[in-house]
Design a protein around this motif. Structure first.
Motif, short mmCIF file in Angstrom:
data_model
loop_
_atom_site.label_atom_id
_atom_site.label_comp_id
_atom_site.label_asym_id
_atom_site.label_seq_id
_atom_site.Cartn_x
_atom_site.Cartn_y
_atom_site.Cartn_z
N THR A 1 5.38 68.37 86.80
CA THR A 1 6.77 68.33 86.34
C THR A 1 7.77 68.61 87.46
N PRO B 1 9.22 64.50 88.77
CA PRO B 1 9.23 63.75 87.50
C PRO B 1 8.66 62.34 87.59
N LEU B 2 8.80 61.68 88.74
CA LEU B 2 8.23 60.33 88.86
C LEU B 2 6.71 60.36 88.76
N SER C 1 4.15 59.63 84.91
CA SER C 1 3.52 58.40 84.41
C SER C 1 2.54 57.84 85.43
N SER D 1 8.28 60.94 80.68
CA SER D 1 9.52 61.10 81.45
C SER D 1 10.71 61.30 80.52
N GLU D 2 10.66 60.68 79.32
CA GLU D 2 11.79 60.88 78.38
C GLU D 2 11.85 62.32 77.90
N GLN E 1 10.80 65.00 79.50
CA GLN E 1 11.31 65.88 80.56
C GLN E 1 12.83 65.72 80.71
N TRP F 1 11.34 73.11 85.43
CA TRP F 1 10.09 72.33 85.42
C TRP F 1 8.87 73.25 85.38
#
Lengths: 171, 171
Positions: free
Chosen positions: A87, A90-91, A94, B94-95, B97, B109
């Motif tokens: 975390t 963030p990229l 996924s 990602s949504e 977060q 985070w």
């Protein structure tokens, strides 16, 4: 069945080779692994922040040798969870999930944990290359050797240099 | 400082209203919350799979009333972790977060955990709307009321109907 938390970066994913490749692209200079012993990853790779926040960094990481074969054997005898600090970048979320699906198709979404701190993770065994994750862990900790931890005494953890060593100890 | 694992969907994020809105868009029919009591979310919302795998579902979810105010108070007195089942729906990572960053900016985070199963999560307290997450949890479990659990006895867990109820019990 005993449970194992397995780290990704530096344990399943060979991020050192990925950093070295990206450092080469950035500067034209090829870093040597043995020169990085004892340096934190941030000290070894001055462009680390930029690279881990770049699209493609995690999805294109190579695998640590023997990790796929031995993890599949572990998966048959333990409850395996992949627990990755993600975390902060963030990229990576996924990309890390896609990377696991691609290289470790026997690991289902039920076995994936993407977190910041690992302090609330509770399993029988943890395999990790960072002291910060192992030190407050209450189970059996295996320190996976990487240049950043190579000069430090393993303390209460068991040091392992490879997946073949884990195979001998855990299977 | 005691630690708390707080669920997102159905506890912080009001996914029922999001499902009802998307069902309305899909079918032209407005579902009534009280008609959904006792039904699993999948039974209540036949388009659930489609909707949770659609871009925008999680990022646009409304907040559960009082969650922001009370969570910030908890954050000052407990080690708060947001623990959300997310890896089943890869788009959600990602949504979720981004949604936390937008609505709960005091949560860093370091305090986020996105997982499949919650069985290796170990905190003193867990707040969740699903029995499957609370039942194997060893600490103090708070069952947050949502239509899908409303007709079931809370068993060993403490049932709470709102963030105001949590405020009274935990602060």
């Amino acid at each position: 069945m005993r449970s194992i938390a397995v780290d990704m970066d530096g344990v399943l994913a060979d991020v050192y080779h990925q950093f070295i490749d990206m450092h080469l692209q950035e500067t034209g200079k090829k870093l040597q692994l043995k020169a990085l012993k004892g340096l934190s990853e941030r000290a070894a790779f001055p462009f680390l922040e930029k690279h881990v926040n770049s699209k493609g960094f995690f999805i294109n990481a190579p695998m640590v040798p023997d990790s796929r074969r031995v993890l599949e054997l572990l998966h048959n005898q333990y409850r395996v969870f992949i627990v990755s600090a993600a975390t902060e970048f963030p990229l990576s979320l996924s990309e890390k999930q896609a990377w696991l699906n691609r290289h470790f198709p026997f690991i289902s979404w039920r076995q994936m944990v993407f977190c910041g701190s690992k302090e609330i993770i509770h399993t029988d065994i943890m395999i990790d290359d960072h002291f910060k994750n192992l030190d407050h862990f209450r189970g059996e900790g295996y320190l996976f050797t990487q240049p950043h931890n190579e000069l430090s005494p393993a303390g209460k953890h068991k040091r392992v240099d490879s997946w073949r060593a884990l195979e001998k100890l855990l299977l």
